[in-house]
Design a protein around this motif. Structure first.
Motif, PDB file in Angstrom:
ATOM      1  N   GLU A  15      18.095   8.776 139.159  1.00 18.28           N
ATOM      2  CA  GLU A  15      17.731   9.657 140.101  1.00 18.28           C
ATOM      3  C   GLU A  15      17.604   9.208 141.477  1.00 18.28           C
ATOM      4  O   GLU A  15      16.728   8.374 141.676  1.00 18.28           O
ATOM      5  CB  GLU A  15      16.562  10.807 139.767  1.00 18.28           C
ATOM      6  CG  GLU A  15      16.695  11.705 138.573  1.00 18.28           C
ATOM      7  CD  GLU A  15      17.760  12.555 138.582  1.00 18.28           C
ATOM      8  OE1 GLU A  15      18.015  13.384 137.528  1.00 18.28           O
ATOM      9  OE2 GLU A  15      17.985  13.061 139.692  1.00 18.28           O
ATOM     10  N   GLY A  16      18.096   9.906 142.433  1.00 14.42           N
ATOM     11  CA  GLY A  16      18.113   9.517 143.844  1.00 14.42           C
ATOM     12  C   GLY A  16      18.583   8.298 144.282  1.00 14.42           C
ATOM     13  O   GLY A  16      18.785   7.554 145.431  1.00 14.42           O
ATOM     14  N   GLN A  17      19.587   7.569 143.541  1.00 14.90           N
ATOM     15  CA  GLN A  17      20.329   6.368 143.739  1.00 14.90           C
ATOM     16  C   GLN A  17      21.549   6.716 143.975  1.00 14.90           C
ATOM     17  O   GLN A  17      22.282   7.516 143.587  1.00 14.90           O
ATOM     18  CB  GLN A  17      20.246   5.515 142.341  1.00 14.90           C
ATOM     19  CG  GLN A  17      20.710   4.212 142.576  1.00 14.90           C
ATOM     20  CD  GLN A  17      20.682   3.603 141.025  1.00 14.90           C
ATOM     21  OE1 GLN A  17      20.929   4.049 140.093  1.00 14.90           O
ATOM     22  NE2 GLN A  17      20.024   2.336 141.173  1.00 14.90           N
ATOM     23  N   ASN A  18      22.285   5.834 145.127  1.00 12.60           N
ATOM     24  CA  ASN A  18      23.667   5.832 145.350  1.00 12.60           C
ATOM     25  C   ASN A  18      24.305   4.950 144.432  1.00 12.60           C
ATOM     26  O   ASN A  18      23.670   3.756 144.315  1.00 12.60           O
ATOM     27  CB  ASN A  18      23.715   5.396 146.885  1.00 12.60           C
ATOM     28  CG  ASN A  18      23.290   6.305 147.493  1.00 12.60           C
ATOM     29  OD1 ASN A  18      23.059   7.350 147.290  1.00 12.60           O
ATOM     30  ND2 ASN A  18      23.304   5.888 149.137  1.00 12.60           N
ATOM     31  N   SER A  80      23.112  10.286 146.457  1.00  8.75           N
ATOM     32  CA  SER A  80      22.014  11.136 145.822  1.00  8.75           C
ATOM     33  C   SER A  80      22.045  12.540 146.056  1.00  8.75           C
ATOM     34  O   SER A  80      21.446  13.472 145.438  1.00  8.75           O
ATOM     35  CB  SER A  80      20.656  10.591 146.445  1.00  8.75           C
ATOM     36  OG  SER A  80      20.449  10.596 147.643  1.00  8.75           O
ATOM     37  N   LYS A  83      24.334  16.300 143.061  1.00 11.18           N
ATOM     38  CA  LYS A  83      23.316  16.821 142.189  1.00 11.18           C
ATOM     39  C   LYS A  83      23.837  16.803 140.566  1.00 11.18           C
ATOM     40  O   LYS A  83      22.954  16.546 139.793  1.00 11.18           O
ATOM     41  CB  LYS A  83      22.627  18.139 142.393  1.00 11.18           C
ATOM     42  CG  LYS A  83      22.171  18.169 144.007  1.00 11.18           C
ATOM     43  CD  LYS A  83      21.043  17.101 144.180  1.00 11.18           C
ATOM     44  CE  LYS A  83      20.332  17.068 145.404  1.00 11.18           C
ATOM     45  NZ  LYS A  83      19.318  15.994 145.646  1.00 11.18           N
TER      46      LYS A  83
END
Lengths: 113, 114
Positions: A15-18, A80, A83
């Motif tokens: 989650e939240g990672q490129n 990120s 979704k």
């Protein structure tokens, strides 16, 4: 042999990672494409590039970014902001112009941890 | 915008039966292309049709392009288990901002029971 190489074959994102998917071709093709395929679904165009240093948004570009600094390479970054990134990602190339057949790589399967 | 529709979405056949998938475009196409994707694999280009009314054959596969260049079909005679996969049709964008793109149909998933 000429072809399109995608790597990695499997990729996991937190989650939240490129994450960046690689696509390299040695077919000397001008045009390159990124598609997303969900289970049992068709191909949806994310981005495409007709020439080096130029690219256009496809039908579902939000949450993705690309670059085309070299003719051979067209990396895709899943940011990120995307979704629901879990999908099968396919890179393709063609000689360019209108209506030319496309050659596809083996794809990258991206999953969320 | 341009739409390419394929029917049926799914087709289950017994080995040896024939199979047909149909493709319809909302706009006239300069050409129509067909691709096959094996389970777990990537799409592979099969053929391109350019002329109105064109018919091409590849062994047990017959491809047709409609007279109005808005529809196409793929017919497989006497299916084999090796025919399993998803068959996609695709047509070029209709110019302008769609130049260089292909619009793919949703695909027909073919299952062949031995």
């Amino acid at each position: 042999d000429g072809g399109i190489t995608q790597s990695p074959k499997y990729l996991f994102r937190k989650e939240g990672q490129n994450v960046t998917l690689s696509c390299e071709q040695n077919l000397n093709h001008d045009a390159m494409y990124w598609y997303r395929q969900d289970p049992g679904q068709g191909l949806r165009l994310i981005y495409y590039s007709q020439i080096v240093n130029d690219f256009q948004k496809g039908d579902i570009a939000e949450g993705y970014s690309v670059s085309r600094e070299k003719k051979e390479s067209f990396p895709l970054t899943v940011t990120s902001a995307q979704k629901n990134p879990t999908a099968f990602y396919l890179c393709a190339s063609s000689i360019g112009g209108s209506g030319q057949p496309q050659h596809f790589g083996d794809g990258t399967r991206l999953s969320i941890l | 915008g341009q739409q390419v529709m394929q029917i049926p979405q799914y087709q289950h056949v017994q080995e040896g039966e024939d199979f047909t998938t149909y493709c319809n475009s909302s706009t006239t196409l300069s050409n129509i292309q067909w691709y096959k994707q094996r389970p777990g694999g990537h799409p592979v280009f099969l053929i391109q049709l350019v002329k109105s009314g064109e018919v091409k054959k590849q062994k047990r596969l017959t491809f047709q392009f409609g007279e109005a260049k808005k529809n196409s079909s793929l017919h497989i005679t006497a299916t084999q288990t090796t025919d399993v996969g998803t068959y996609f049709c695709a047509g070029p964008g209709d110019g302008g901002t769609s130049y260089g793109k292909l619009t793919f149909g949703q695909g027909t998933i073919l299952t062949v029971h031995p």
